[in-house]
Motif scaffolding. Sequence first.
Motif, PDB file in Angstrom:
ATOM      1  N   SER A 129     -35.694  19.367 -31.221  1.00  0.00           N
ATOM      2  CA  SER A 129     -34.497  21.068 -31.853  1.00  0.00           C
ATOM      3  C   SER A 129     -34.538  21.012 -30.458  1.00  0.00           C
ATOM      4  CB  SER A 129     -34.940  21.827 -32.751  1.00  0.00           C
ATOM      5  OG  SER A 129     -36.521  22.690 -31.924  1.00  0.00           O
ATOM      6  N   SER A 133     -26.815  14.590 -31.056  1.00  0.00           N
ATOM      7  CA  SER A 133     -27.186  15.638 -31.552  1.00  0.00           C
ATOM      8  C   SER A 133     -26.560  15.814 -33.708  1.00  0.00           C
ATOM      9  CB  SER A 133     -27.645  17.134 -30.756  1.00  0.00           C
ATOM     10  OG  SER A 133     -25.973  17.408 -31.825  1.00  0.00           O
ATOM     11  N   GLU A 134     -27.858  15.979 -33.972  1.00  0.00           N
ATOM     12  CA  GLU A 134     -27.538  16.094 -35.899  1.00  0.00           C
ATOM     13  C   GLU A 134     -28.542  17.469 -36.079  1.00  0.00           C
ATOM     14  OE1 GLU A 134     -27.747  13.099 -39.308  1.00  0.00           O
ATOM     15  OE2 GLU A 134     -29.822  13.097 -38.215  1.00  0.00           O
ATOM     16  N   LYS A 135     -27.211  18.122 -36.869  1.00  0.00           N
ATOM     17  CA  LYS A 135     -27.369  18.949 -37.452  1.00  0.00           C
ATOM     18  C   LYS A 135     -28.154  19.097 -38.702  1.00  0.00           C
ATOM     19  CE  LYS A 135     -26.140  24.348 -37.527  1.00  0.00           C
ATOM     20  NZ  LYS A 135     -25.463  25.225 -36.788  1.00  0.00           N
ATOM     21  N   ARG A 149     -30.423  24.234 -40.615  1.00  0.00           N
ATOM     22  CA  ARG A 149     -30.371  25.551 -39.566  1.00  0.00           C
ATOM     23  C   ARG A 149     -30.505  24.296 -37.978  1.00  0.00           C
ATOM     24  NH1 ARG A 149     -31.075  31.080 -41.606  1.00  0.00           N
ATOM     25  NH2 ARG A 149     -32.452  31.523 -39.966  1.00  0.00           N
ATOM     26  N   ARG A 157     -30.126  22.344 -35.296  1.00  0.00           N
ATOM     27  CA  ARG A 157     -30.358  20.926 -34.702  1.00  0.00           C
ATOM     28  C   ARG A 157     -31.155  19.940 -33.618  1.00  0.00           C
ATOM     29  NH1 ARG A 157     -25.090  18.735 -32.972  1.00  0.00           N
ATOM     30  NH2 ARG A 157     -24.104  20.639 -34.163  1.00  0.00           N
ATOM     31  N   THR A 158     -31.185  18.641 -34.240  1.00  0.00           N
ATOM     32  CA  THR A 158     -32.240  17.601 -33.710  1.00  0.00           C
ATOM     33  C   THR A 158     -31.260  16.595 -32.374  1.00  0.00           C
ATOM     34  OG1 THR A 158     -33.283  17.878 -35.530  1.00  0.00           O
ATOM     35  CG2 THR A 158     -33.983  16.439 -33.759  1.00  0.00           C
ATOM     36  N   CYS A 159     -32.073  16.949 -31.312  1.00  0.00           N
ATOM     37  CA  CYS A 159     -31.238  16.209 -29.675  1.00  0.00           C
ATOM     38  C   CYS A 159     -31.658  14.885 -30.245  1.00  0.00           C
ATOM     39  CB  CYS A 159     -31.053  16.771 -29.089  1.00  0.00           C
ATOM     40  SG  CYS A 159     -30.364  18.366 -29.469  1.00  0.00           S
ATOM     41  N   GLU A 161     -24.445  15.425 -23.685  1.00  0.00           N
ATOM     42  CA  GLU A 161     -24.396  14.825 -24.726  1.00  0.00           C
ATOM     43  C   GLU A 161     -22.063  14.284 -24.620  1.00  0.00           C
ATOM     44  OE1 GLU A 161     -24.308  15.363 -29.431  1.00  0.00           O
ATOM     45  OE2 GLU A 161     -24.960  17.248 -29.180  1.00  0.00           O
TER      46      GLU A 161
END
Lengths: 115, 115
Positions: free
Chosen positions: A33, A63-65, A68, A70-72, A56
Amino acid sequence: MLNHSGSLDSVFQALSDPSRRVIVERLSRGPASVSELAQPLAMSLPAVIQHLQVLEASGLVCSEKIGRVRTCRVESAALRSAERWIATRRAIWERRLDRLGAYLAEDEQPNARRK
Amino acid sequence: MLNHSGSLDSVFQALSDPSRRVIVERLSRGPASVSELAQPLAMSLPAVIQHLQVLEASGLVCSEKIGRVRTCRVESAALRSAERWIATRRAIWERRLDRLGAYLAEDEQPNARRK
């Protein structure tokens, strides 16, 4: 697309910053995160987010949210294209040095015999 | 010294410019004079010299002046240190993906048997 000159510009540009390399290094060990990525870096969260935006944009990180958080994660295709560019040039140069070495060794042999 | 963070900063920074990559690409095929390096680049000689200064400062290129001709050549150690940095991160990430793939495949097997 990743072989395109513009992509290599932004990949190498992204890797030229030590904090961004720390982020890539962390992500190579697994997704994280934004706050996990910020932990080892002595900087504000907005500064980390700015670095992530550069990463990015270069294609090195995506990344994907979810909810709440956001994971990279790292994108190995971008790493591979930069690695391949460098490896190809290094290999061409080193092959040239090897050929030169072999040529000089051959050239020395007749002289040795003439002595 | 080449593993030092500052060196990687300047190596990746140097490689982020397409004209500088054209120079490295040319030099990987053999040493060249400054005017030979300038030929394929649509820019003034002072601009080429500036790019060469960035490449020399990063350790990617070295040059020697004999008489009135300055000959440049690529330094494979700097290329290798950048390549190694990227390759290590990519390998760690890809090994992780492989382990994950193997884990998921193992996990699927009992389910298949249960059917």
